[in-house]
Design an enzyme around this catalytic site. Structure first.
Site, PDB file in Angstrom:
ATOM      1  N   ARG A  36       0.826  -1.216   0.000  1.00  0.00           N
ATOM      2  CA  ARG A  36       0.000   0.000   0.000  1.00  0.00           C
ATOM      3  C   ARG A  36       0.860   1.266   0.000  1.00  0.00           C
ATOM      4  NH1 ARG A  36      -5.125  -1.629   3.790  1.00  0.00           N
ATOM      5  NH2 ARG A  36      -6.358  -2.435   2.068  1.00  0.00           N
ATOM      6  N   LYS A 197     -19.341 -16.470   1.992  1.00  0.00           N
ATOM      7  CA  LYS A 197     -20.792 -16.366   2.135  1.00  0.00           C
ATOM      8  C   LYS A 197     -21.501 -15.654   0.997  1.00  0.00           C
ATOM      9  CE  LYS A 197     -20.890 -16.481   7.114  1.00  0.00           C
ATOM     10  NZ  LYS A 197     -21.117 -15.722   8.329  1.00  0.00           N
ATOM     11  N   GLY A 350      -8.703  -8.793  -0.349  1.00  0.00           N
ATOM     12  CA  GLY A 350      -7.444  -9.259   0.254  1.00  0.00           C
ATOM     13  C   GLY A 350      -7.071 -10.690  -0.094  1.00  0.00           C
ATOM     14  N   GLY A 373     -12.828  -3.407   0.501  1.00  0.00           N
ATOM     15  CA  GLY A 373     -14.187  -2.969   0.828  1.00  0.00           C
ATOM     16  C   GLY A 373     -14.674  -1.894  -0.124  1.00  0.00           C
TER      17      GLY A 373
HETATM   18  P1  AMP Z   1     -14.683 -13.564   1.714  1.00  0.00           P
HETATM   19  O1  AMP Z   1     -14.027 -12.682   2.724  1.00  0.00           O
HETATM   20  O2  AMP Z   1     -16.169 -13.552   1.773  1.00  0.00           O
HETATM   21  O3  AMP Z   1     -14.146 -13.366   0.327  1.00  0.00           O
HETATM   22  O4  AMP Z   1     -14.320 -15.068   2.156  1.00  0.00           O
HETATM   23  C1  AMP Z   1     -13.022 -15.535   2.237  1.00  0.00           C
HETATM   24  C2  AMP Z   1     -13.001 -16.779   3.080  1.00  0.00           C
HETATM   25  O5  AMP Z   1     -13.821 -17.768   2.481  1.00  0.00           O
HETATM   26  C3  AMP Z   1     -11.623 -17.393   3.192  1.00  0.00           C
HETATM   27  O6  AMP Z   1     -11.172 -17.253   4.506  1.00  0.00           O
HETATM   28  C4  AMP Z   1     -11.839 -18.859   2.821  1.00  0.00           C
HETATM   29  O7  AMP Z   1     -11.201 -19.760   3.683  1.00  0.00           O
HETATM   30  C5  AMP Z   1     -13.342 -19.005   2.927  1.00  0.00           C
HETATM   31  N1  AMP Z   1     -13.835 -20.109   2.090  1.00  0.00           N
HETATM   32  C6  AMP Z   1     -13.593 -20.328   0.794  1.00  0.00           C
HETATM   33  N2  AMP Z   1     -14.139 -21.487   0.388  1.00  0.00           N
HETATM   34  C7  AMP Z   1     -14.744 -22.031   1.458  1.00  0.00           C
HETATM   35  C8  AMP Z   1     -15.478 -23.227   1.670  1.00  0.00           C
HETATM   36  N3  AMP Z   1     -15.672 -24.105   0.667  1.00  0.00           N
HETATM   37  N4  AMP Z   1     -15.952 -23.462   2.907  1.00  0.00           N
HETATM   38  C9  AMP Z   1     -15.752 -22.590   3.902  1.00  0.00           C
HETATM   39  N5  AMP Z   1     -15.067 -21.433   3.772  1.00  0.00           N
HETATM   40  C10 AMP Z   1     -14.566 -21.143   2.553  1.00  0.00           C
END
Ligand code: AMP
Length: 395
Positions: A36, A197, A350, A373
């Site tokens: 950064r 999610k 990230g 974000g």
């Molecule tokens: P996000 O911040 O929403 O982009 O989510 C990132 C997180 O999603 C990372 O820490 C991953 O470990 C988690 N992730 C990715 N695939 C899976 C999965 N199949 N089951 C559970 N967590 C996951």
């Protein structure tokens, strides 16, 4: 977007309040990733070469409005002056007569770094008097902190009421590239969205829906979509309350001719651990007690094919639990495929950036967004307060 830019203003001998995003990770009291800081150097060098006096300010972490040595900018001072190759002055005071005196005594081409803006609760409260006091340090305000543009804080929004305000080169480039993604993407436009999610990505999925030609889904969020269509997902991550929206989105893709892709095979595990037993199974193969942790080889090659023929690619979110080596392959292969494509490629968030770095392909990506974000909110179609303030559009 007609952002006021710094290229054409006379900054010689002027004191400039430069808001940057030096919210960098620290390990054992020093900066562990200086990306950064480096990304802001083009703005800093341009201003210093033109004889400006710089007052540089950032937040670091979440000290919650209180002085906390854990979040001091001192380690950043060290990394910053090393990158800049010259001395940077430092002030523990952010506002008040002492720091005003230091800023008034700066010579042309000198740089002063302020302590963490968030040591004052008035920063996040966007308090008017605090914004005014910040403005008293300078004659011109420049915002290069794209990563903080989705926050209406004193140093990103309030201060623009008191000083002529401009976008730095990094801020300008981020906005220009993200705007071009949604207004004139080279077709086919492929969005690759992963992560844990559906709930945290539903707005961006909805907003990109009528702009993209294909949407490739991976990560934990894929299982809510699959479950909504009665595909067995065993003990995979599922957000039950999002199933109806996921179901509808698959229908909508059909009507709107969006090539909406879900994983057709999976790396599954018998526990959420890098010591878990694993198997590769196809679409119908996740049984109870097992969970989907990464996309499988058939999914990788199907996604690679779509990526190869894309004109524009936007990627946010990992394809699996990539923090564990056993489940990192899908994310790394997608990172490599994106790097290999001839498309305009934009990566935000990230985890996706970490995967790009892990795959060693960062120089093959058109644009890596520094603001996770902020880039998500921008692509969700939301106006960023820090950008509106530069455009002098006030709510
Ligand atoms: P996000 O911040 O929403 O982009 O989510 C990132 C997180 O999603 C990372 O820490 C991953 O470990 C988690 N992730 C990715 N695939 C899976 C999965 N199949 N089951 C559970 N967590 C996951």
């Amino acid at each position: 977007m007609n952002l006021p830019r710094i290229e054409n203003i006379d900054v010689k001998g002027k004191r400039i309040f430069l808001r940057v995003d030096f919210n960098v990770p620290l390990e054992n009291g020093s900066v562990s990733d200086d990306t950064r800081i480096k990304k802001t150097m083009s703005t800093i060098e341009l201003l210093l070469n033109r004889g400006a006096k710089l007052i540089v300010a950032s937040h670091l972490g979440r000290p919650d409005g209180k002085v906390n040595p854990k979040y001091s900018m001192k380690p950043v001072l060290e990394a910053f002056s090393k990158i800049l190759g010259k001395e940077v002055k430092f002030s523990e005071n952010i506002i008040g007569p002492e720091v005003v005196k230091i800023s008034n005594s700066l010579n042309d081409g000198e740089v002063l770094l302020l302590e963490n803006l968030r040591f004052h609760k008035e920063e996040e409260e966007n308090e008017k008097e605090f914004s005014k006091k910040l403005s008293e340090l300078a004659e011109i305000y420049i915002n290069d902190a794209f990563g903080a543009a989705h926050r209406a804080h004193a140093s990103t929004e309030g201060i623009t009421n008191f000083l002529p305000s401009y976008a730095g080169t990094l801020m300008y480039r981020e906005i220009e590239i993200l705007t071009s993604l949604i207004t004139k993407p080279e077709k086919p436009f492929v969005a690759i969205i992963g992560g844990a999610k559906v709930s945290s990505k539903i707005k961006i999925l909805n907003n990109l829906f009528n702009k993209v030609d294909a949407m490739l889904i991976g990560g934990g969020m894929a299982y809510t979509f699959l479950k909504s269509r009665a595909v067995p997902v065993g003990s995979s991550l599922v957000e039950k309350e999002l199933e109806p929206q996921a179901f509808q989105m698959i229908d909508k893709a059909g009507f709107e001719k969006v090539d909406f892709q879900l994983p057709v095979d999976h790396i599954i595990a018998d526990s959420f651990s890098d010591k878990a037993k694993t198997k590769t199974v196809d679409k119908m193969g996740i049984i109870d007690g097992w969970m989907g942790m990464d996309i499988g080889p058939k999914t990788i090659s199907a996604y690679e094919k779509i990526i190869k023929s894309a004109g524009t690619i936007f990627w946010n979110g990992p394809m699996g639990v990539f923090e564990m080596d056993k489940f990192a392959n899908g994310t790394i292969q997608i990172a490599k495929a994106i790097a290999k494509s001839n498309a305009k490629t934009v990566v935000g968030g990230g985890d996706s950036i970490a995967a790009i770095n892990k795959a060693g392909v960062e120089d093959k990506i058109t644009h890596i967004s520094t603001g996770g974000g902020a880039s998500l909110e921008f692509l969700e179609g939301r106006a960023l307060p820090g950008v509106l303030a530069l455009l002098k559009i006030k709510d």
